[in-house]
Design an enzyme around this catalytic site. Structure first.
Site, short mmCIF file in Angstrom:
data_model
loop_
_atom_site.label_atom_id
_atom_site.label_comp_id
_atom_site.label_asym_id
_atom_site.label_seq_id
_atom_site.Cartn_x
_atom_site.Cartn_y
_atom_site.Cartn_z
N SER A 96 0.84 -1.20 0.00
CA SER A 96 0.00 0.00 0.00
C SER A 96 0.87 1.24 0.00
O SER A 96 2.03 1.20 0.45
CB SER A 96 -0.90 0.01 1.25
OG SER A 96 -1.60 1.23 1.38
N TYR A 145 -2.07 -0.74 10.22
CA TYR A 145 -2.12 -0.99 8.78
C TYR A 145 -0.82 -0.57 8.11
O TYR A 145 -0.25 -1.31 7.30
CB TYR A 145 -3.30 -0.25 8.17
CG TYR A 145 -3.53 -0.55 6.70
CD1 TYR A 145 -4.21 -1.70 6.31
CD2 TYR A 145 -3.08 0.32 5.71
CE1 TYR A 145 -4.43 -1.98 4.98
CE2 TYR A 145 -3.30 0.05 4.37
CZ TYR A 145 -3.98 -1.11 4.01
OH TYR A 145 -4.19 -1.38 2.67
#
Length: 251
Positions: free
Chosen positions: A144, A158
């Site tokens: 990501s 995350y």
């Protein structure tokens, strides 16, 4: 047994996983679509390659389930040569925001690391031996923008998990390159998936205003990039990360 190259895609029921599966089907792979939620006709809409799909319900944190998946594929199809690690979670608070470092619960931290990072390691450990025997393999893991740089919306659990995916991928790329196995990452920015929609329309609108191309990305765009890295012709791309973020982050 199938003569086609067999690809396994996790988190394949929707979003990036579904579009990656379609792209791999269109490039001639047999695709094992894995997800913790049962598949239905709506989830497979647009795939249109029924004879080249196997759907499998699995929570990627279940080690015994991963072993059963491998056994099923080995018995009915053959050896896996392509692995796409896409399954992931990004917990949000009731207001749609991620927990900050002072609000982060240890249970959330452990769960996010387990799903987003540890499961990638376990899937690789399970299927790399197949690739070693074939002397060919393509591993693509979805990291990501949040693992590459700052994040406007993602929380620390995350971000840490997705940064870990990058490091794990480099380790695999170094160790497995001599076997004809490549390992790469795709690092999407803001993409129109169910995960992104959790933050709300206004957050996504403000995010889009900061992106040079002035829009949010699509799962199809990410899926095509993953399929490119999975191609036989991409064998000299190893340990790389493709950023798909509209220019929000440039390295």
């Amino acid at each position: 047994m199938t003569s086609k190259r067999i690809a396994v895609v996790t988190g394949a029921r929707q979003g990036i996983g579904l579009e990656t599966s379609k792209a791999l089907l269109n490039s001639g792979h047999f695709v094992v679509m894995v997800d913790r939620q049962p598949f239905d006709g709506a989830a497979l809409a647009g795939a249109n390659h029924g004879a080249n799909i196997l759907t499998y319900t699995l929570d990627v944190t279940d080690d015994s389930g991963i072993s059963s998946l491998h056994q099923t594929i080995s018995t009915t199809l053959g050896k896996v040569s392509v692995l796409v690690n896409n399954a992931g979670i990004s917990p949000k608070q009731p207001d749609g925001k991620s927990s900050g470092i002072l609000q982060l619960d240890p249970k959330e931290w452990a769960k996010v690391i387990e799903v987003n990072l540890t499961s990638v390691m376990r899937m690789c450990q399970t299927f790399i031996p197949d690739m070693q025997e074939l002397k060919y393999g393509r591993i693509v893991s979805i990291s990501s923008l949040a693992g590459r740089s700052k994040s406007v919306v993602a929380g620390p659990s995350y971000m840490a998990s997705k940064a870990g995916v990058l490091g794990l991928t480099r380790a695999i790329a170094t160790e497995m390159g001599p076997f004809g196995i490549t390992a790469n990452c795709v690092a999407p920015g803001r993409i129109l998936t169910e995960m992104a929609l959790q933050a709300g329309e206004e957050v996504n609108r403000r995010y889009a205003e900061q992106i040079p191309v002035r829009r949010i990305g699509t799962p199809e765009e990410v899926g095509q990039a993953v399929a490119f890295l999975c191609a036989e012709s991409s064998g000299f791309i190893n340990g790389a990360t493709i950023d798909i973020n509209g220019g929000f982050f440039m390295s």
